[in-house]
Design a protein around this motif. Structure first.
Motif, PDB file in Angstrom:
ATOM      1  N   GLU A   1      -4.588   2.997  -8.300  1.00  0.00           N
ATOM      2  CA  GLU A   1      -5.884   2.498  -7.823  1.00  0.00           C
ATOM      3  C   GLU A   1      -5.994   2.807  -6.335  1.00  0.00           C
ATOM      4  O   GLU A   1      -5.098   2.425  -5.568  1.00  0.00           O
ATOM      5  N   GLY A   2      -7.058   3.486  -5.927  1.00  0.00           N
ATOM      6  CA  GLY A   2      -7.171   3.780  -4.505  1.00  0.00           C
ATOM      7  C   GLY A   2      -8.242   4.817  -4.213  1.00  0.00           C
ATOM      8  O   GLY A   2      -9.144   5.053  -5.029  1.00  0.00           O
ATOM      9  N   LEU A   3      -8.134   5.411  -3.034  1.00  0.00           N
ATOM     10  CA  LEU A   3      -9.092   6.437  -2.603  1.00  0.00           C
ATOM     11  C   LEU A   3      -8.344   7.725  -2.287  1.00  0.00           C
ATOM     12  O   LEU A   3      -7.276   7.702  -1.669  1.00  0.00           O
TER      13      LEU A   3
ATOM     14  N   SER B   1       0.991   5.504   0.349  1.00  0.00           N
ATOM     15  CA  SER B   1       0.197   6.641   0.822  1.00  0.00           C
ATOM     16  C   SER B   1       0.896   7.943   0.446  1.00  0.00           C
ATOM     17  O   SER B   1       2.111   7.988   0.248  1.00  0.00           O
TER      18      SER B   1
ATOM     19  N   LEU C   1      -8.712  11.264  -0.416  1.00  0.00           N
ATOM     20  CA  LEU C   1      -9.455  12.070   0.563  1.00  0.00           C
ATOM     21  C   LEU C   1      -8.972  13.512   0.489  1.00  0.00           C
ATOM     22  O   LEU C   1      -7.758  13.763   0.515  1.00  0.00           O
TER      23      LEU C   1
ATOM     24  N   ILE D   1      -4.530   6.931  -0.500  1.00  0.00           N
ATOM     25  CA  ILE D   1      -3.994   5.587  -0.222  1.00  0.00           C
ATOM     26  C   ILE D   1      -4.387   4.662  -1.362  1.00  0.00           C
ATOM     27  O   ILE D   1      -5.445   4.829  -1.983  1.00  0.00           O
ATOM     28  N   GLY D   2      -3.493   3.749  -1.680  1.00  0.00           N
ATOM     29  CA  GLY D   2      -3.760   2.816  -2.772  1.00  0.00           C
ATOM     30  C   GLY D   2      -2.483   2.167  -3.240  1.00  0.00           C
ATOM     31  O   GLY D   2      -1.554   1.978  -2.464  1.00  0.00           O
ATOM     32  N   GLU D   3      -2.464   1.867  -4.532  1.00  0.00           N
ATOM     33  CA  GLU D   3      -1.293   1.172  -5.096  1.00  0.00           C
ATOM     34  C   GLU D   3      -0.879   1.751  -6.431  1.00  0.00           C
ATOM     35  O   GLU D   3      -1.753   2.191  -7.183  1.00  0.00           O
TER      36      GLU D   3
ATOM     37  N   ILE E   1     -12.727  10.514  -3.299  1.00  0.00           N
ATOM     38  CA  ILE E   1     -12.793  10.346  -4.755  1.00  0.00           C
ATOM     39  C   ILE E   1     -12.098   9.040  -5.141  1.00  0.00           C
ATOM     40  O   ILE E   1     -11.006   8.740  -4.652  1.00  0.00           O
ATOM     41  N   ALA E   2     -12.739   8.287  -6.021  1.00  0.00           N
ATOM     42  CA  ALA E   2     -12.137   7.042  -6.523  1.00  0.00           C
ATOM     43  C   ALA E   2     -11.005   7.369  -7.493  1.00  0.00           C
ATOM     44  O   ALA E   2     -11.133   8.265  -8.330  1.00  0.00           O
ATOM     45  N   ILE E   3      -9.894   6.629  -7.360  1.00  0.00           N
ATOM     46  CA  ILE E   3      -8.778   6.713  -8.308  1.00  0.00           C
ATOM     47  C   ILE E   3      -8.770   5.442  -9.141  1.00  0.00           C
ATOM     48  O   ILE E   3      -8.681   4.349  -8.579  1.00  0.00           O
ATOM     49  N   THR E   4      -8.861   5.579 -10.449  1.00  0.00           N
ATOM     50  CA  THR E   4      -8.861   4.432 -11.358  1.00  0.00           C
ATOM     51  C   THR E   4      -7.850   4.692 -12.475  1.00  0.00           C
ATOM     52  O   THR E   4      -7.913   5.740 -13.122  1.00  0.00           O
TER      53      THR E   4
ATOM     54  N   MET F   1       0.835  -1.208   0.000  1.00  0.00           N
ATOM     55  CA  MET F   1       0.000   0.000   0.000  1.00  0.00           C
ATOM     56  C   MET F   1       0.869   1.258   0.000  1.00  0.00           C
ATOM     57  O   MET F   1       1.779   1.371   0.792  1.00  0.00           O
TER      58      MET F   1
END
Lengths: 138, 138, 138
Positions: free
Chosen positions: A36-38, A3, A40, A136-138, A103-106, A1
């Motif tokens: 990919e992640g969120l 950040s 804030l 946070i994500g990858e 918010i979604a990260i794609t 993960m």
């Protein structure tokens, strides 16, 4: 993960102002390298908001009038909070508009609908205030 | 870290409508195979909301009346946003009800209280609009 | 990825009350051992809220008056939801104040601005109700 964290600073010239911070947030996302992640984004002060809506000046005018009707600034004496301060209305306006967005990260980008733009809403400006970005994500 | 993404489409027959999307979201969660994590569901349009409340028709009726009092649709001319459009009130109603919800995922299920149900709130319908589901976790 | 879950229980003596839960949430964070991530805190009931604002009694008084003006409790008969229950106003007040907050965790601590405090807002109390804490991160 992975950040990522960043503080953004704002100092508006007027008491109330809406600022489109989408391009700044896109830079943060790019810096983070997260695919990919969120995402804030929250006001760090309790008299301002982060919200997502349309970047249309007529609408922002309507929102100003509407929030002033829901939680009027004056008379300052109508609020108990307004002893040493005069910003009780700003706390209330911020309650309507919200503290944060997630918010979604794609594929390394904001996963937005066609008109979604992120705004910093200042309700008690003319001083330096902060916004937090945490991803946070990858 | 796993991630999952899905778009849901809605086209209501009336301007305003509340739709219980909990079963659809549960299907998304099952498809994702994610056991522990966070589930983001947001409107991709800026005249609709996602919110969590009770699935009780009397309450939904009360909400319709209440939102119409806080941010009346008519007269359309009261809003500057309403030049080519007539949906300024929908932007305001969505501001009250919120853009998104974030739901905890525990042991592969929504970690809900007894009455929590997720609704899509349409405030400017009669056309195709989207909702985003993004789940991250393991 | 680590995850942490806890339920908090509240039973207020009055119908409406604001409780500062920041110290309790800080204990949860410490227990979790999570250093970087996102902290979700949500009401599990649909007549209460979690919100972030100032811990100032004058402001809380103003909020009580303001919410009562936006969504009055009485007369109970003004709401269709109030057949067997009398809490329609609580559902509406919670809609204004929000269900949840998402807080950034940085270096094992809440990444807060100077005055941010987390509150449980009860709008239909005098019975046992729950709040959920869910943390994900590393």
């Amino acid at each position: 993960m992975k950040s990522y964290r960043k503080e953004l600073w704002f100092e508006t010239k007027t008491r109330r102002e809406f600022i489109n911070i989408t391009p700044t947030l896109e830079q943060c996302l790019e810096e983070s390298g997260i695919q990919e992640g969120l995402f804030l984004c929250n006001a760090m002060h309790i008299t301002s908001s982060i919200f997502i809506n349309d970047d249309e000046s007529g609408l922002h005018h309507d929102m100003e009038i509407w929030l002033e009707k829901l939680a009027p600034e004056k008379p300052h004496t109508q609020y108990k909070h307004n002893g040493f301060e005069d910003n009780a209305d700003a706390h209330l306006k911020r309650s309507v508009m919200g503290r944060e967005v997630v918010i979604a990260i794609t594929e390394g980008r904001f996963d937005f609908g066609p008109w979604e733009q992120v705004f910093y809403a200042e309700f008690d400006g003319k001083r330096k205030k902060r916004v937090l970005v945490k991803i946070i994500g990858e």
